[in-house]
Write an enzyme that holds these catalytic residues in place. Structure first.
Site, short mmCIF file in Angstrom:
data_model
loop_
_atom_site.label_atom_id
_atom_site.label_comp_id
_atom_site.label_asym_id
_atom_site.label_seq_id
_atom_site.Cartn_x
_atom_site.Cartn_y
_atom_site.Cartn_z
N LYS A 22 0.83 -1.22 0.00
CA LYS A 22 0.00 0.00 0.00
C LYS A 22 0.86 1.26 0.00
O LYS A 22 0.62 2.19 -0.77
CB LYS A 22 -0.90 0.00 1.24
CG LYS A 22 -1.55 1.35 1.53
CD LYS A 22 -2.29 1.38 2.85
CE LYS A 22 -1.46 1.61 4.07
NZ LYS A 22 -1.28 2.99 4.52
N ASN A 23 1.86 1.28 0.88
CA ASN A 23 2.63 2.52 1.02
C ASN A 23 3.60 2.77 -0.14
O ASN A 23 4.21 3.83 -0.23
CB ASN A 23 3.35 2.56 2.37
CG ASN A 23 2.37 2.78 3.50
OD1 ASN A 23 1.22 3.14 3.27
ND2 ASN A 23 2.82 2.55 4.73
N CYS A 116 -4.36 13.58 12.90
CA CYS A 116 -4.20 12.14 12.67
C CYS A 116 -4.16 11.46 14.03
O CYS A 116 -3.51 11.95 14.95
CB CYS A 116 -2.91 11.87 11.91
SG CYS A 116 -2.62 10.13 11.64
N ARG A 121 1.52 14.96 12.76
CA ARG A 121 2.21 14.58 11.52
C ARG A 121 2.45 15.84 10.69
O ARG A 121 1.76 16.09 9.69
CB ARG A 121 1.40 13.52 10.77
CG ARG A 121 1.31 12.25 11.60
CD ARG A 121 0.53 11.18 10.93
NE ARG A 121 1.25 10.52 9.86
CZ ARG A 121 0.77 9.51 9.15
NH1 ARG A 121 -0.43 9.07 9.40
NH2 ARG A 121 1.49 8.97 8.19
N ASP A 308 5.19 0.49 11.94
CA ASP A 308 3.94 -0.11 11.46
C ASP A 308 3.75 -1.56 11.91
O ASP A 308 2.73 -2.17 11.61
CB ASP A 308 3.86 -0.02 9.92
CG ASP A 308 3.71 1.42 9.46
OD1 ASP A 308 3.31 2.27 10.27
OD2 ASP A 308 3.98 1.69 8.28
N ARG A 400 -8.36 -0.35 5.01
CA ARG A 400 -7.47 0.62 4.35
C ARG A 400 -6.14 -0.02 3.98
O ARG A 400 -5.47 0.46 3.07
CB ARG A 400 -7.20 1.81 5.27
CG ARG A 400 -8.44 2.57 5.65
CD ARG A 400 -8.11 3.74 6.51
NE ARG A 400 -7.36 4.73 5.75
CZ ARG A 400 -7.22 5.99 6.12
NH1 ARG A 400 -7.77 6.42 7.23
NH2 ARG A 400 -6.53 6.83 5.38
N1 EPU Z 1 7.88 14.44 10.42
C1 EPU Z 1 8.22 15.73 10.72
N2 EPU Z 1 8.12 16.66 9.72
C2 EPU Z 1 7.73 16.34 8.47
C3 EPU Z 1 7.40 15.03 8.17
C4 EPU Z 1 7.48 14.08 9.18
O1 EPU Z 1 8.57 16.04 11.85
O2 EPU Z 1 7.69 17.24 7.60
C5 EPU Z 1 7.96 13.42 11.47
C6 EPU Z 1 6.62 12.72 11.70
O3 EPU Z 1 5.81 13.45 12.60
C7 EPU Z 1 7.06 11.39 12.27
C8 EPU Z 1 8.35 11.11 11.50
O4 EPU Z 1 8.80 12.37 11.04
O5 EPU Z 1 7.35 11.51 13.63
C9 EPU Z 1 8.21 10.18 10.33
O6 EPU Z 1 7.18 10.64 9.47
P1 EPU Z 1 7.14 10.28 7.94
O7 EPU Z 1 6.97 11.54 7.17
O8 EPU Z 1 8.29 9.41 7.60
O9 EPU Z 1 5.79 9.43 7.85
P2 EPU Z 1 4.79 9.43 6.64
O10 EPU Z 1 5.53 9.50 5.39
O11 EPU Z 1 3.72 10.42 6.89
C10 EPU Z 1 4.80 6.86 6.19
C11 EPU Z 1 3.77 5.78 6.13
C12 EPU Z 1 3.31 5.44 7.54
C13 EPU Z 1 4.52 5.01 8.35
C14 EPU Z 1 5.59 6.12 8.33
C15 EPU Z 1 6.87 5.74 9.03
C16 EPU Z 1 2.70 6.14 4.02
C17 EPU Z 1 1.48 6.54 3.28
N3 EPU Z 1 2.64 6.23 5.34
O12 EPU Z 1 4.15 7.99 6.78
O13 EPU Z 1 2.42 4.35 7.41
O14 EPU Z 1 4.13 4.75 9.67
O15 EPU Z 1 5.91 6.45 6.96
O16 EPU Z 1 7.43 4.62 8.45
O17 EPU Z 1 3.68 5.73 3.43
C18 EPU Z 1 0.61 2.94 7.99
O18 EPU Z 1 0.78 2.36 6.91
O19 EPU Z 1 -0.13 2.50 8.91
C19 EPU Z 1 1.32 4.21 8.22
C20 EPU Z 1 0.95 5.08 9.16
#
Ligand code: EPU
Length: 432
Positions: A22-23, A116, A121, A308, A400
């Site tokens: 999915k991701n 969220c 996030r 995850d 999802r």
């Molecule tokens: N963060 C910041 N600033 C930013 C972006 C992120 O501080 O601009 C922080 C976040 O708050 C968090 C950390 O950095 O503490 C990691 O966030 P990241 O941006 O890597 O997460 P994401 O890209 O929003 C994806 C997956 C998540 C998974 C995380 C971590 C997708 C669609 N989502 O989220 O998946 O937990 O990476 O591996 O790819 C799930 O599938 O259940 C899920 C939540």
């Protein structure tokens, strides 16, 4: 509304093939906006989030069609640059439309997604990166307005206090591939889903090097072309099934897996004395019989233990005698599953970003509430191993991210049924 009814106690046996990731699918769908030519994406999981992303792309002007159950065809000839709140708020991952829209159209107006349940996030790193690509960014009325008319390559650093950002890296890559000049991304995420996105972008004619490392270099190109691309298998779904095999004391072979994507999980399973066997290149067998040992683990960016899988591990350790400590370093508040596991008899306390688990010999079935995708998976695992009946509400969360989970678990011997909420005993029902 539907609910899941699980009668615990059946060991899972047999073999199961993992779906596409999915991701990986979500940003790869967004990447199809980077060309006006046709892109065909294969091995896409049949999930509500994926269908929803396709719907968003259609609203932005792309032609979208399905090729069987797991294939999608996109052709984005005439696009609009505005992704409105009513589309973005339902799925956080839609924030990864910023990169392709600004890359292709030099302009993007994308709504901020809002809150969220798993914790704050922010997208500050995404925006900092885009400004290093010489984009003008303005936030007003709940929207991020990005003016990319002067966009060019730049040097960016994507490390935050919780490590590199996964979707931020995806966004910046998708903007940089069409930005003139060279972009160097330091502290880029190296999750397999990012490697897959780079594979797709390079298949479209992009020039990204350093793939799989924290240092990515992108030489901007003028135009990208269409492609046919097959998505990797879902390491989190695979890990969830392996843990389901372990918690039920079953004997399960999970196939279609990239075993190197699961090294941190396999290492922890070994530490917990759970027998696993790698079969050939793409299968892992788990033999769940036998006494387990508690573990300490910390979730961190790839290749360390993934956030995850933390909730599912929490369920497993609730049924593993001894003291386990699971520390969450990506989303320090991601413990929504804990109060629900406690309702099933788990002995867990939260100390800061850690769950301290005193493993029990048994859990007892209860009516519980799913709060997010991985929390739902943890409740299913606990329900499969608990004594008696577990009823899970708000199961749209599980749909999802896990394709036909109830049907697939039934094939492995689980006693699990998807029922209308009206069939749930009235005194257990919280909402209809
Ligand atoms: N963060 C910041 N600033 C930013 C972006 C992120 O501080 O601009 C922080 C976040 O708050 C968090 C950390 O950095 O503490 C990691 O966030 P990241 O941006 O890597 O997460 P994401 O890209 O929003 C994806 C997956 C998540 C998974 C995380 C971590 C997708 C669609 N989502 O989220 O998946 O937990 O990476 O591996 O790819 C799930 O599938 O259940 C899920 C939540």
């Amino acid at each position: 509304m539907e609910v899941l009814k699980i009668r615990g106690g059946n060991p899972l046996r047999g073999s199961i093939t993992v779906s596409g990731a999915k991701n990986a699918a979500l940003p790869i769908f967004a990447a199809t906006l980077l060309t006006d030519e046709e892109c065909i994406i294969e091995n896409v999981p049949d999930l509500s989030d994926v269908r929803y992303m396709a719907e968003i792309l259609q609203c932005l002007g792309a032609h979208v069609a399905r090729e069987g159950v797991h294939g999608w065809v996109f052709k984005a000839e005439n696009l609009v640059s505005r992704a409105p709140y009513e589309l973005v708020r339902k799925m956080r991952a839609s924030v990864c439309l910023m990169g392709p829209l600004v890359g292709r159209l030099r302009q993007a107006d994308v709504s901020l997604p809002g809150g969220c349940v798993i914790g704050p996030r922010p997208i500050d790193l995404h925006l900092k990166g885009l400004s290093k690509l010489n984009c003008d960014i303005n936030i007003s009325n709940g929207y991020v307005h990005i003016d990319g008319r002067s966009m060019r390559g730049g040097d960016l650093f994507l490390g935050g206090r919780h490590g590199p950002t996964v979707t931020g890296t995806a966004n910046l890559l998708m903007a940089a591939v069409l930005a003139p000049g060279c972009t160097r991304i330091e502290s880029a995420a190296c999750e397999p889903e990012i490697v897959d996105l780079c594979g797709m972008l390079n298949a479209m004619g992009a020039n990204i090097s350093g793939v799989g490392s924290h240092h990515l270099t992108v030489e901007g190109v003028e135009k990208l072309h269409g492609c046919r691309y097959r998505i990797i298998s879902d390491r989190i779904e695979a890990g969830t099934f392996l843990l389901a095999g372990a918690i039920t004391g079953g004997d399960l072979t999970v196939s279609g897996v990239r075993t190197n994507h699961l090294s941190a999980l396999l290492d922890k399973m070994e530490e917990a004395d759970i027998e696993t066997e790698i079969i050939g290149e793409n299968s892992i067998r788990v033999i769940g019989a036998g006494q387990r040992r508690p573990v300490d683990l910390i979730t961190l960016p790839h290749p360390a233990f993934p956030t995850d899988l933390q909730a599912q591990m929490c369920a497993l350790m609730s049924l593993t005698p001894g003291l386990s400590i699971l520390t969450e370093k990506i989303y320090p508040n991601r413990f929504m599953h804990v109060p629900e596991l406690q309702r099933m008899g788990a002995d867990i306390s939260i100390e800061g970003p850690s769950a301290i688990i005193k493993g029990k010999d048994s859990l007892s079935g209860a009516p519980v509430m799913a709060s997010d995708l991985r929390a739902s998976a943890a409740l299913i695992l606990a329900g499969l191993a608990a004594q008696g009946e577990t009823w899970i509400q708000r199961i749209y969360h599980i749909d999802r991210g896990y394709e036909h989970i109830d049907e697939r678990l039934t094939e492995l011997g689980a006693d699990i049924a998807r029922l209308p909420a009206s069939e749930m005993p009235k005194e257990m029902l919280v909402e209809v």
